[in-house]
Write an enzyme that holds these catalytic residues in place. Structure first.
Site, PDB file in Angstrom:
ATOM      1  N   TYR A  33      50.774 -84.185   0.625  1.00 22.50           N
ATOM      2  CA  TYR A  33      51.366 -85.010  -0.415  1.00 22.50           C
ATOM      3  C   TYR A  33      50.309 -85.801  -1.162  1.00 22.50           C
ATOM      4  O   TYR A  33      49.167 -85.920  -0.712  1.00 22.50           O
ATOM      5  CB  TYR A  33      52.465 -85.917   0.155  1.00 22.50           C
ATOM      6  CG  TYR A  33      51.977 -87.137   0.923  1.00 22.50           C
ATOM      7  CD1 TYR A  33      51.435 -87.033   2.189  1.00 22.50           C
ATOM      8  CD2 TYR A  33      52.079 -88.417   0.362  1.00 22.50           C
ATOM      9  CE1 TYR A  33      51.012 -88.151   2.883  1.00 22.50           C
ATOM     10  CE2 TYR A  33      51.657 -89.544   1.048  1.00 22.50           C
ATOM     11  CZ  TYR A  33      51.119 -89.411   2.307  1.00 22.50           C
ATOM     12  OH  TYR A  33      50.693 -90.513   2.989  1.00 22.50           O
ATOM     13  N   ARG A  52      42.016 -83.871  -4.652  1.00 25.75           N
ATOM     14  CA  ARG A  52      42.225 -84.090  -3.212  1.00 25.75           C
ATOM     15  C   ARG A  52      43.318 -83.164  -2.679  1.00 25.75           C
ATOM     16  O   ARG A  52      43.230 -82.666  -1.557  1.00 25.75           O
ATOM     17  CB  ARG A  52      42.559 -85.558  -2.928  1.00 25.75           C
ATOM     18  CG  ARG A  52      42.620 -85.837  -1.423  1.00 25.75           C
ATOM     19  CD  ARG A  52      42.720 -87.300  -1.099  1.00 25.75           C
ATOM     20  NE  ARG A  52      43.957 -87.865  -1.621  1.00 25.75           N
ATOM     21  CZ  ARG A  52      44.223 -89.168  -1.639  1.00 25.75           C
ATOM     22  NH1 ARG A  52      43.330 -90.034  -1.178  1.00 25.75           N
ATOM     23  NH2 ARG A  52      45.359 -89.618  -2.124  1.00 25.75           N
ATOM     24  N   ARG A 100      61.487 -70.147  12.082  1.00 28.48           N
ATOM     25  CA  ARG A 100      60.631 -71.020  12.889  1.00 28.48           C
ATOM     26  C   ARG A 100      59.703 -70.206  13.782  1.00 28.48           C
ATOM     27  O   ARG A 100      60.162 -69.436  14.628  1.00 28.48           O
ATOM     28  CB  ARG A 100      61.471 -71.971  13.742  1.00 28.48           C
ATOM     29  CG  ARG A 100      60.605 -72.966  14.509  1.00 28.48           C
ATOM     30  CD  ARG A 100      61.418 -73.996  15.270  1.00 28.48           C
ATOM     31  NE  ARG A 100      60.536 -74.970  15.891  1.00 28.48           N
ATOM     32  CZ  ARG A 100      59.973 -74.807  17.098  1.00 28.48           C
ATOM     33  NH1 ARG A 100      60.228 -73.737  17.812  1.00 28.48           N
ATOM     34  NH2 ARG A 100      59.162 -75.739  17.581  1.00 28.48           N
ATOM     35  N   LYS A 148      45.636 -85.167   3.667  1.00 30.44           N
ATOM     36  CA  LYS A 148      46.818 -86.008   3.379  1.00 30.44           C
ATOM     37  C   LYS A 148      48.102 -85.236   3.714  1.00 30.44           C
ATOM     38  O   LYS A 148      48.766 -84.697   2.828  1.00 30.44           O
ATOM     39  CB  LYS A 148      46.785 -86.465   1.917  1.00 30.44           C
ATOM     40  CG  LYS A 148      47.657 -87.688   1.656  1.00 30.44           C
ATOM     41  CD  LYS A 148      47.265 -88.354   0.366  1.00 30.44           C
ATOM     42  CE  LYS A 148      48.217 -89.467  -0.050  1.00 30.44           C
ATOM     43  NZ  LYS A 148      48.294 -90.600   0.858  1.00 30.44           N
ATOM     44  N   GLU A 180      41.441 -97.486   9.442  1.00 33.73           N
ATOM     45  CA  GLU A 180      42.061 -97.828   8.148  1.00 33.73           C
ATOM     46  C   GLU A 180      43.431 -98.438   8.386  1.00 33.73           C
ATOM     47  O   GLU A 180      43.884 -98.552   9.527  1.00 33.73           O
ATOM     48  CB  GLU A 180      42.159 -96.577   7.255  1.00 33.73           C
ATOM     49  CG  GLU A 180      42.963 -95.451   7.870  1.00 33.73           C
ATOM     50  CD  GLU A 180      42.954 -94.169   7.034  1.00 33.73           C
ATOM     51  OE1 GLU A 180      42.730 -94.212   5.820  1.00 33.73           O
ATOM     52  OE2 GLU A 180      43.204 -93.094   7.627  1.00 33.73           O
ATOM     53  N   LEU A 204      41.437 -91.289   5.560  1.00 38.01           N
ATOM     54  CA  LEU A 204      41.672 -90.608   4.291  1.00 38.01           C
ATOM     55  C   LEU A 204      40.720 -91.203   3.256  1.00 38.01           C
ATOM     56  O   LEU A 204      40.621 -92.432   3.135  1.00 38.01           O
ATOM     57  CB  LEU A 204      43.122 -90.819   3.836  1.00 38.01           C
ATOM     58  CG  LEU A 204      43.458 -90.039   2.579  1.00 38.01           C
ATOM     59  CD1 LEU A 204      43.663 -88.563   2.909  1.00 38.01           C
ATOM     60  CD2 LEU A 204      44.710 -90.590   1.910  1.00 38.01           C
TER      61      LEU A 204
END
Ligand code: PDD
Length: 284
Positions: A33, A52, A100, A148, A180, A204
């Site tokens: 995301y 990114r 799955r 991310k 962070e 990140l």
């Protein structure tokens, strides 16, 4: 006004947008995301968010990339259709719907691409004015925090735990060093030097972090990309966080200790102003 969201090429009312229960995002958190801030109805640092995203996709072996121009188009369209002046656009890409299995699906499998807007007071909010209190917690995330992904359960647990204990956020700690915040980068200022952790696999590399580092340099501050301990942070002259949703937000307390006199630092305020001014100049 009903919010209009984007899902796989379509603009839909939010209640009408449906994703399969077999989506890899749902079953494996196999999704990436980006959060792009919107000021004055314009996207901030969009191109760097796309770079990114490409990197995240490469690191997770996504078999192809998305077209940045197309993404820009639907970001702008969401801004327009929702009349968004200030807030964010959330973009998520998953490896798509598949039976799955721990194996990745066929490389031709259609990705699920979705995006939505959120209204947020990015410029004028209490946190920016008064600063935030953070507590420290062990960092129990995986070893690829530089990607991310939507694997956000631990950060969410940490943030809720901080909230329950009267703090605004948590700074996570590994081997005695701050990594962070739950959804932001952590910074301190000591002896006139601005310090933030080196961009390794445990944090990140924030888009805001990069832009803020440029601002700090332009304000003639030295930047050190290095580890720092809880104790060093508590004894800093200033502390702050950066992200697309907080820009530069002062930290005024870490655990039971105030930072300096317990008020937002002077340089932090200056940095916030400069960042916002520059962000508006480059907004598209
Ligand atoms: N979070 N570190 C983490 C763990 C983050 O989740 C984020 C962003 C950042 C700052 O990155 P950037 O400056 O590119 O926003 C650092 C977003 C805002 C979120 O999850 O909502």
């Amino acid at each position: 006004m009903v919010r209009i969201v984007y899902l796989n090429g379509e603009y839909l009312e939010e209640t009408k947008a449906k994703v399969s229960i077999f989506d890899r995002a749902l079953l494996f958190s196999d999704a990436l995301y980006e959060v792009t801030s919107v000021l004055d109805g314009k996207l901030i640092d969009f191109n760097n968010h796309m770079k990114r995203l490409d990197r995240s996709m490469t690191e997770l072996n996504y078999p192809r990339k998305l077209d940045h121009e197309e993404i820009k188009l639907f970001h702008r369209e969401l801004v327009r259709r929702n009349n968004l002046k200030e807030g964010i656009i959330y973009l998520q890409v998953s490896r798509g719907k598949a039976e799955r299995s721990f194996d990745f699906p066929d490389p031709d499998n259609e990705f699920t691409v979705m995006a939505f807007s959120q209204v947020k007071d990015l410029l004028n909010n209490d946190a920016a004015k008064k600063g935030i209190k953070v507590m420290t917690l062990e960092d129990h995330r995986w070893g690829r925090c530089d990607i991310k992904t939507t694997q956000l359960l631990y950060p969410s647990l940490a943030k809720s735990s901080a909230d329950r204990q009267g703090f605004d956020d948590a700074w996570m700690v590994r081997d005695g060093h701050i990594t962070e915040g739950t959804s932001n980068n952590a910074w301190i200022i000591r002896n006139g030097t601005v310090i933030t952790r080196q961009a390794d696999n445990l944090i990140l590399k924030g888009i805001t972090r990069e832009a803020v580092a440029e601002c700090a340099k332009e304000l003639n501050y030295k930047i050190d990309y290095k580890n720092f301990t809880i104790n060093e942070a508590q004894n800093a002259t200033e502390a702050f966080i950066t992200s697309a949703t907080t820009f530069v937000t002062p930290v005024i307390r870490i655990n039971d200790l105030e930072i300096a006199d317990g008020n937002p630092g002077m340089f932090t305020k200056l940095l916030r102003q400069k960042y916002i001014k520059k962000a508006l100049e480059i907004a598209i």
